[in-house]
Design an enzyme around this catalytic site. Structure first.
Site, PDB file in Angstrom:
ATOM      1  N   SER A   1      29.681  33.191  39.927  1.00 36.74           N
ATOM      2  CA  SER A   1      31.022  32.995  40.722  1.00 36.74           C
ATOM      3  C   SER A   1      31.066  32.892  42.250  1.00 36.74           C
ATOM      4  CB  SER A   1      31.949  33.893  40.078  1.00 36.74           C
ATOM      5  OG  SER A   1      32.124  33.871  38.702  1.00 36.74           O
TER       6      SER A   1
ATOM      7  N   GLU B   1      32.034  27.308  34.315  1.00 32.27           N
ATOM      8  CA  GLU B   1      33.116  26.616  34.809  1.00 32.27           C
ATOM      9  C   GLU B   1      34.195  27.207  35.562  1.00 32.27           C
ATOM     10  OE1 GLU B   1      32.712  22.920  35.246  1.00 32.27           O
ATOM     11  OE2 GLU B   1      31.177  22.476  33.802  1.00 32.27           O
TER      12      GLU B   1
ATOM     13  N   THR C   1      22.721  23.082  31.946  1.00 33.10           N
ATOM     14  CA  THR C   1      22.851  22.299  30.646  1.00 33.10           C
ATOM     15  C   THR C   1      22.017  21.006  31.046  1.00 33.10           C
ATOM     16  OG1 THR C   1      25.237  23.107  30.240  1.00 33.10           O
ATOM     17  CG2 THR C   1      24.382  20.899  29.237  1.00 33.10           C
TER      18      THR C   1
ATOM     19  N   ARG D   1      36.411  20.958  34.566  1.00 31.38           N
ATOM     20  CA  ARG D   1      37.293  21.891  33.992  1.00 31.38           C
ATOM     21  C   ARG D   1      38.537  21.357  33.548  1.00 31.38           C
ATOM     22  NH1 ARG D   1      36.842  25.599  39.643  1.00 31.38           N
ATOM     23  NH2 ARG D   1      34.736  26.433  39.087  1.00 31.38           N
TER      24      ARG D   1
ATOM     25  N   THR E   1      24.736  26.805  40.107  1.00 28.81           N
ATOM     26  CA  THR E   1      24.537  28.144  39.777  1.00 28.81           C
ATOM     27  C   THR E   1      23.142  28.551  39.993  1.00 28.81           C
ATOM     28  OG1 THR E   1      26.393  27.958  38.121  1.00 28.81           O
ATOM     29  CG2 THR E   1      24.917  29.919  38.130  1.00 28.81           C
ATOM     30  N   GLU E   2      23.037  29.671  40.316  1.00 28.15           N
ATOM     31  CA  GLU E   2      21.540  30.251  40.529  1.00 28.15           C
ATOM     32  C   GLU E   2      21.416  31.682  39.830  1.00 28.15           C
ATOM     33  OE1 GLU E   2      20.844  30.524  44.858  1.00 28.15           O
ATOM     34  OE2 GLU E   2      21.090  28.253  44.988  1.00 28.15           O
ATOM     35  N   PRO E   3      20.447  32.365  39.751  1.00 30.79           N
ATOM     36  CA  PRO E   3      20.172  33.351  39.044  1.00 30.79           C
ATOM     37  C   PRO E   3      20.965  34.370  39.620  1.00 30.79           C
ATOM     38  CG  PRO E   3      17.933  32.354  39.219  1.00 30.79           C
ATOM     39  CD  PRO E   3      18.901  31.595  40.109  1.00 30.79           C
TER      40      PRO E   3
ATOM     41  N   GLY F   1      22.726  21.235  39.094  1.00 35.00           N
ATOM     42  CA  GLY F   1      22.271  22.649  39.619  1.00 35.00           C
ATOM     43  C   GLY F   1      23.059  23.060  40.794  1.00 35.00           C
TER      44      GLY F   1
ATOM     45  N   GLY G   1      37.621  35.639   6.173  1.00 34.97           N
ATOM     46  CA  GLY G   1      36.775  36.693   5.580  1.00 34.97           C
ATOM     47  C   GLY G   1      35.390  36.870   5.797  1.00 34.97           C
TER      48      GLY G   1
END
Lengths: 257, 390
Positions: free
Chosen positions: B144, B370, B170, B250, B138-140, B136, B346
């Site tokens: 970045s 990431e 994830t 990464r 990243t936040e809403p 945990g 195709g």
């Protein structure tokens, strides 16, 4: 108990194969190799004995050039204890009897209770080596084995017969079984197993080290070729009746019925 | 269509990779072909699910935290680890993400920043796949710009109280523990291992994803979650903590993207040799060959970049800017290759019997998470000029 497993490293089943420049074998440079699929089932059958009885030693044996160590490391990564690598230019790719002689010399030195092999190899397709090996070391053998059960003094096997019948055979130990594909679910080499395999020994020998001479193939491959593509198909056209009568005419003409 | 045997134009196999590295790669490749891919389609068709029944097998093969030492981990070198990631992502980016999050984002910080007691408490269960982790950061409102994070950790007695929301996480609803990064009262970033059954912790899945459909993506809500100090990762303070984890993940992505690209190239090549267009194979057309040559060339360059990075990482001579270059380049070319492959297929390319479009939409995520493509460019730009771009 000691189980010897014979492995051959063969071209990967999905490798794109070309004939070599002198037309006597495939071009082996820069293609992927893998353990002969039949042999993976033989190895799994041996590892299951080891799973049930930790005192079991599984020794894998292969004849072939330097690249064969990858197949042996994979087998060690799957759980085999040690490997014998017969790195001998004459013995590699020799005829079935010479290969069996070399393996017999390894078997005599190792004195295993059981020898497991694949029923055949994906590249050679002869199925001849396992019974020859058993004869040379004078032990009973069973081919096309789908299930094994090792008891104290014997090995009970189930053999696949034509028509779907199963034959149950009991062999006194020491003995040899050639294993059919689908006999079990083959495990993958785990990453921990592969790391541990680095410390497991691979004993490299020549035929001479094993006291075997005259191992060069008596049979020679004259030619390897892809079947020529024939443009002999006749495509019948017209109405259904015309096509049917044309087809009947062809069948009569060729006298195939 | 022939089974997959990889892409190795520059003969890295017999000149660069050790036997152990090849055995690892082939074993994982075989597992992906036989066990993972046959189950994938039903999970892709469902929105956001992962074949959890495979987790015991993934653990048994040693793929969680595979480049960590001890505590039930395989202890592989970084090139073997990279090859494993390559093969997992040839399967699906969701599979590689699962392994990345568990190993690089959750096990790595416990292994590197945690105490011996914390390592012994959590790592063996995580290596065995019995405890699943999520990360945990990243936040809403802060992606970045991670410095802006709003999640707070406030001291209370001997412990801490956490409040905040984390998004795009994830495995959030699958996890038994979460590595939560939060600012303390002095504004210092700290890491906590939070068991997800603690009162005040809630995870909800994010639905409607076009991408990474065979992967669970969640939002985490922490409302007055009380954590003892023994759950704090005491070995690190500041953004160095989470960024150190991201460098590891990464690195894995820079290899994983090659796997997706190799899968797309292989599929497009086989398809174009068999597909007859205007009286001849699609592969016999100049425009097709131009696409295939582009794909093979970019895959080969990406392989060399990842390999050199891996060797430097094993020698302890790499830094995060090199990882930025490899992640940025390799994901970018993989996405371009997936788009070109989809093009060659195709109309067939839009159905899920073929893999290129699935990889293509997955890689849109991988390009964004990431460290986005542009953020890695700015990291490299600052590195070579000494100036932070405005």
């Amino acid at each position: 108990m000691k189980v010897m497993v014979c492995l051959k490293q063969v071209p990967h089943q999905d490798a794109k194969l070309d004939i070599n420049s002198d037309g006597t074998w495939i071009q082996e440079d820069n293609i992927k190799f893998e353990i002969n699929s039949y042999d993976t089932y033989a190895l799994e059958e041996a590892l299951r004995i080891k799973d049930a009885d930790a005192d079991t030693e599984v020794v894998v044996v292969s004849i072939g050039p330097d690249r064969v160590t990858q197949a042996l490391r994979t087998a060690l990564g799957m759980g085999a204890d040690r490997a014998v690598h017969v790195n001998d230019a004459e013995a590699f790719g020799s005829d079935a009897l010479c290969v069996a002689k070399v393996l017999a010399a390894v078997a005599k030195a190792e004195s295993p209770d059981l020898i497991f092999t694949g029923l055949m190899t994906d590249d050679g397709n002869s199925s001849a080596v396992p019974p020859m090996l058993a004869e040379l070391i004078d032990v009973p053998s069973a081919t096309g084995v789908l299930h094994t059960e090792a008891a104290n003094g014997s090995l009970k096997v189930e053999r696949e017969l034509e028509g779907g019948a199963i034959e149950v055979v009991e062999l006194p130990k020491p003995c040899l079984a050639s294993i059919q594909t689908g006999a079990n679910q083959v495990r993958y080499a785990s990453l921990k197993g592969i790391m541990q395999a680095k410390k497991k020994p691979i004993d490299v020998k020549t035929a001479a080290d094993l006291g075997v001479s005259d191992v060069a193939s008596k049979a020679t491959i004259d030619k390897v070729y892809s079947p020529p593509k024939n443009a002999t198909a006749d495509i019948l056209s017209g109405s259904t009746d015309e096509i049917v009568s044309g087809l009947m005419g062809k069948i009569k003409e060729l006298g195939v019925l | 269509m022939a089974d997959y045997t990889g892409v190795d134009f520059m003969r890295l196999d017999d000149t660069q990779f050790s036997e152990e590295e090849r055995v690892v790669r082939d074993s994982v490749r075989d597992w992906v072909s036989k066990e993972f891919l046959p189950r994938l389609q039903e999970h892709v068709r469902k929105d956001g699910s992962f074949p959890m029944e495979l987790v015991p097998q993934i653990a048994e093969l040693g793929m969680f935290g595979a480049n960590l030492e001890g505590y039930g981990c395989a202890g592989m070198n970084n090139v073997a680890y990279g090859l494993m990631m390559q093969e997992l992502e040839r399967g699906d980016s969701g599979l590689r993400s699962f392994a990345s999050v568990q190993g690089s984002l959750c096990m790595y910080p416990i292994h590197t920043y945690g105490s011996e007691a914390q390592r012994e408490r959590w790592l063996p269960g995580m290596a065995a796949g019995e405890t699943i982790g999520c990360f945990g950061l990243t936040e809403p409102d802060f992606g970045s710009f991670v410095t802006g994070m709003a999640t707070r950790a406030v001291r209370k007695g001997d412990g801490w109280v956490l409040n905040g929301t984390k998004r795009w996480i994830t495995n959030g609803t699958l996890a038994q523990l979460a590595i939560i990064w939060a600012k303390d009262e002095e504004g210092q970033v700290r890491g906590f291992v939070v068991e997800t059954d603690r009162p005040g912790f809630e995870a909800r899945d994010i639905k409607g994803k076009f991408s990474l459909r065979a992967s669970v993506t969640s939002e985490l809500f922490l409302q007055d979650v009380e954590i003892p100090d023994e759950n704090r990762l005491a070995g690190v303070e500041g953004l160095r903590g989470p960024l150190g984890c991201l460098t590891q993940a990464r690195y894995g992505i820079s290899w994983g993207a090659i796997g997706a690209a190799m899968g797309c190239y292989d599929e497009a090549l086989e398809y174009s040799k068999e597909r007859i267009v205007q009286g001849g194979p699609l592969a016999s057309k100049q425009l097709t060959q131009q696409k295939l040559v582009f794909m093979l060339t970019e895959i080969t360059k990406a392989q060399l970049l990842a390999l050199q990075l891996g060797r430097l990482k094993d020698a302890g001579r790499y830094d995060h800017t090199m990882v930025s270059m490899a992640k940025r380049n390799n994901v970018d070319i993989a996405l371009q290759i997936a788009r070109e492959a989809r093009d060659l297929l195709g109309a067939n390319g839009i159905v899920d019997d073929y893999t290129a479009m699935r990889h293509m939409v997955n890689l849109e995520t991988v390009r964004t998470y990431e460290g986005t493509h542009d953020v890695h460019m700015l990291i490299l730009g600052e590195h070579i000029t000494g100036m932070r771009a405005i």
